[in-house]
Design a protein around this motif. Structure first.
Motif, PDB file in Angstrom:
ATOM      1  N   UNK A   1       0.830  -1.209   0.000  1.00  0.00           N
ATOM      2  CA  UNK A   1       0.000   0.000   0.000  1.00  0.00           C
ATOM      3  C   UNK A   1       0.860   1.253   0.000  1.00  0.00           C
ATOM      4  N   UNK A   2       1.888   1.280   0.842  1.00  0.00           N
ATOM      5  CA  UNK A   2       2.761   2.452   0.884  1.00  0.00           C
ATOM      6  C   UNK A   2       3.446   2.653  -0.466  1.00  0.00           C
ATOM      7  N   UNK A   3       3.918   1.573  -1.069  1.00  0.00           N
ATOM      8  CA  UNK A   3       4.558   1.681  -2.390  1.00  0.00           C
ATOM      9  C   UNK A   3       3.601   2.269  -3.415  1.00  0.00           C
ATOM     10  N   UNK A   4       2.355   1.797  -3.414  1.00  0.00           N
ATOM     11  CA  UNK A   4       1.360   2.320  -4.350  1.00  0.00           C
ATOM     12  C   UNK A   4       1.116   3.801  -4.120  1.00  0.00           C
ATOM     13  N   UNK A   5       1.034   4.195  -2.877  1.00  0.00           N
ATOM     14  CA  UNK A   5       0.677   5.573  -2.545  1.00  0.00           C
ATOM     15  C   UNK A   5       1.803   6.552  -2.831  1.00  0.00           C
ATOM     16  N   UNK A   6       3.034   6.184  -2.506  1.00  0.00           N
ATOM     17  CA  UNK A   6       4.122   7.123  -2.770  1.00  0.00           C
ATOM     18  C   UNK A   6       4.422   7.213  -4.265  1.00  0.00           C
ATOM     19  N   UNK A   7       4.076   6.170  -5.024  1.00  0.00           N
ATOM     20  CA  UNK A   7       4.228   6.276  -6.479  1.00  0.00           C
ATOM     21  C   UNK A   7       3.261   7.300  -7.044  1.00  0.00           C
ATOM     22  N   UNK A   8       2.208   7.613  -6.288  1.00  0.00           N
ATOM     23  CA  UNK A   8       1.269   8.670  -6.652  1.00  0.00           C
ATOM     24  C   UNK A   8       1.526   9.955  -5.890  1.00  0.00           C
ATOM     25  N   UNK A   9       2.707  10.065  -5.270  1.00  0.00           N
ATOM     26  CA  UNK A   9       3.147  11.276  -4.569  1.00  0.00           C
ATOM     27  C   UNK A   9       2.196  11.684  -3.451  1.00  0.00           C
ATOM     28  N   UNK A  10       1.759  10.682  -2.694  1.00  0.00           N
ATOM     29  CA  UNK A  10       0.946  10.929  -1.512  1.00  0.00           C
ATOM     30  C   UNK A  10       1.842  10.910  -0.273  1.00  0.00           C
ATOM     31  N   UNK A  11       1.483  11.686   0.734  1.00  0.00           N
ATOM     32  CA  UNK A  11       2.162  11.645   2.023  1.00  0.00           C
ATOM     33  C   UNK A  11       1.486  10.594   2.888  1.00  0.00           C
ATOM     34  N   UNK A  12       2.261   9.661   3.419  1.00  0.00           N
ATOM     35  CA  UNK A  12       1.709   8.493   4.093  1.00  0.00           C
ATOM     36  C   UNK A  12       2.132   8.468   5.553  1.00  0.00           C
ATOM     37  N   UNK A  13       1.176   8.194   6.429  1.00  0.00           N
ATOM     38  CA  UNK A  13       1.448   7.913   7.835  1.00  0.00           C
ATOM     39  C   UNK A  13       1.041   6.473   8.104  1.00  0.00           C
ATOM     40  N   UNK A  14       1.981   5.673   8.588  1.00  0.00           N
ATOM     41  CA  UNK A  14       1.708   4.275   8.908  1.00  0.00           C
ATOM     42  C   UNK A  14       1.373   4.172  10.391  1.00  0.00           C
ATOM     43  N   UNK A  15       0.232   3.565  10.679  1.00  0.00           N
ATOM     44  CA  UNK A  15      -0.239   3.388  12.055  1.00  0.00           C
ATOM     45  C   UNK A  15      -0.346   1.900  12.327  1.00  0.00           C
ATOM     46  N   UNK A  16       0.283   1.461  13.380  1.00  0.00           N
ATOM     47  CA  UNK A  16       0.249   0.042  13.724  1.00  0.00           C
ATOM     48  C   UNK A  16       0.300  -0.105  15.235  1.00  0.00           C
ATOM     49  N   UNK A  17      -0.295  -1.185  15.718  1.00  0.00           N
ATOM     50  CA  UNK A  17      -0.303  -1.417  17.167  1.00  0.00           C
ATOM     51  C   UNK A  17       1.111  -1.475  17.727  1.00  0.00           C
ATOM     52  N   UNK A  18       2.010  -2.123  16.970  1.00  0.00           N
ATOM     53  CA  UNK A  18       3.424  -2.141  17.344  1.00  0.00           C
ATOM     54  C   UNK A  18       4.136  -1.058  16.547  1.00  0.00           C
ATOM     55  N   UNK A  19       4.434   0.059  17.189  1.00  0.00           N
ATOM     56  CA  UNK A  19       4.962   1.218  16.485  1.00  0.00           C
ATOM     57  C   UNK A  19       6.288   0.912  15.805  1.00  0.00           C
ATOM     58  N   UNK A  20       7.117   0.056  16.406  1.00  0.00           N
ATOM     59  CA  UNK A  20       8.418  -0.245  15.827  1.00  0.00           C
ATOM     60  C   UNK A  20       8.293  -0.843  14.432  1.00  0.00           C
ATOM     61  N   UNK A  21       7.282  -1.643  14.197  1.00  0.00           N
ATOM     62  CA  UNK A  21       7.096  -2.239  12.868  1.00  0.00           C
ATOM     63  C   UNK A  21       6.706  -1.164  11.851  1.00  0.00           C
ATOM     64  N   UNK A  22       5.864  -0.230  12.260  1.00  0.00           N
ATOM     65  CA  UNK A  22       5.509   0.884  11.378  1.00  0.00           C
ATOM     66  C   UNK A  22       6.732   1.741  11.088  1.00  0.00           C
TER      67      UNK A  22
ATOM     68  N   UNK B   1      12.322  13.942  -2.008  1.00  0.00           N
ATOM     69  CA  UNK B   1      11.219  13.230  -2.653  1.00  0.00           C
ATOM     70  C   UNK B   1       9.954  14.077  -2.638  1.00  0.00           C
ATOM     71  N   UNK B   2       9.031  13.740  -3.535  1.00  0.00           N
ATOM     72  CA  UNK B   2       7.749  14.443  -3.595  1.00  0.00           C
ATOM     73  C   UNK B   2       6.714  13.810  -2.674  1.00  0.00           C
ATOM     74  N   UNK B   3       7.172  13.047  -1.699  1.00  0.00           N
ATOM     75  CA  UNK B   3       6.286  12.404  -0.736  1.00  0.00           C
ATOM     76  C   UNK B   3       7.027  12.288   0.583  1.00  0.00           C
ATOM     77  N   UNK B   4       6.275  12.009   1.638  1.00  0.00           N
ATOM     78  CA  UNK B   4       6.849  11.740   2.957  1.00  0.00           C
ATOM     79  C   UNK B   4       6.175  10.507   3.532  1.00  0.00           C
ATOM     80  N   UNK B   5       6.941   9.682   4.232  1.00  0.00           N
ATOM     81  CA  UNK B   5       6.395   8.518   4.921  1.00  0.00           C
ATOM     82  C   UNK B   5       6.797   8.611   6.385  1.00  0.00           C
TER      83      UNK B   5
END
Length: 288
Positions: free
Chosen positions: A142-163, A175-179
């Motif tokens: 999902x992140x790969x798809x979104x940044x290829x469209x120059x979207x800024x992505x925030x990953x939220x997960x119960x275990x923050x270290x994995x995000x 880059x034209x995006x931020x993760x």
């Protein structure tokens, strides 16, 4: 198109564990019929211990390749001869293409999600804020798809270290995006144009949700919630999103688009996605 007498039809497979629940066979069988091509598609249960042997078996003549589902998308990487750019970036393979004894790994989940989001009316405005729930292989796609469209992505997960591990892989200067990776309470819900559930929460359990409804209440009205879960067709996340004035879609569109791309890679036939969607809509009631 017919084959000479005695020539077996080309074969493709799904390797998964479990596999009996898969909707992929009916989609690909419909695609073979639409394209007037001979071919078979079989879902096979492949336990992890049998994966290497199953992949090696794809090298024989007459085999087009295979799709991969849980738990094989990452474990298959070292068993292949080459990888697409998407497979390398995501770190997972969902499609193996056999050519002359060589096995090429691709990831059609990422472009499949992009196409499905477009179908759902997502506008892809540069710099839009997107929140991805989960930190497994689906979240990486999902992140790969979104940044290829120059979207800024925030990953939220119960275990923050994995995000944080996902976000660290896509820290690209200029880059034209931020993760980023944040706990749920700190995510930018008020500016989110899209929320993608890339976790398994809700899979086969319509009362399970990956997100407290209070967070959905902070998302601007009219934003899209895309749940990559497609069984059940209506998840609790989707119901609560609509109650909050948001648009909501399940993952059937992504499933159809990724299948279309895999079929094209195997056969060269560009079958319309509607053929795959119609096959899903015609699935037996037992499939849910």
């Amino acid at each position: 198109m017919s084959l000479p007498d005695g020539t077996p039809a080309p074969r493709a497979f799904l390797f998964a564990d479990p596999a009996a629940h898969s909707l992929s066979p009916q989609m690909h069988r419909a695609a073979f019929a639409h394209a007037a091509l001979p071919g078979t598609y079989e879902a096979r249960r492949v336990p992890p211990a049998d994966l290497a042997a199953a992949v090696a078996g794809l090298r024989v003549p007459g085999v087009l390749g295979a799709n991969l589902s849980l738990p094989h998308k990452e474990a298959t990487l070292p068993l292949l001869d080459s990888l697409s750019g998407a497979a390398q970036a995501v770190g997972a393979v969902n499609t193996i293409v056999h050519r002359g004894g060589q096995l090429h790994g691709d990831n059609t989940d990422s472009p499949g999600l992009r196409d499905a989001l477009s179908d759902a009316g997502y506008s892809w405005e540069q710099g839009a804020e997107v929140i991805v729930l989960g930190a497994g292989g689906a979240a990486r796609a999902a992140v790969h798809a979104l940044i290829s469209g120059e979207q800024n992505v925030t990953v939220v997960n119960r275990t923050l270290e994995r995000a944080q591990a996902i976000a660290a892989d896509w820290q690209v200067p200029d880059a034209d995006f931020q993760v980023a990776a944040l706990p749920a309470h700190a995510a930018p819900w008020e500016s989110a144009a899209l929320v993608v559930n890339a976790s398994s929460a809700g899979l086969n359990d319509p009362d399970q949700t990956p997100l407290d409804a209070a967070f959905l209440a902070r998302v601007p009205a009219g934003a899209l919630v895309y749940d990559m879960v497609y069984k059940p067709a209506e998840t609790r996340l989707m119901r609560e999103a609509r109650a909050a004035g948001l648009n909501a879609e399940n993952g059937l569109g992504m499933l159809a688009h990724q299948a279309r791309l895999a079929f094209r890679a195997w056969t060269g036939a560009d079958v319309p996605v509607e053929v795959f969607l119609d096959a899903l809509n015609a699935r037996p009631a037992r499939e849910g």
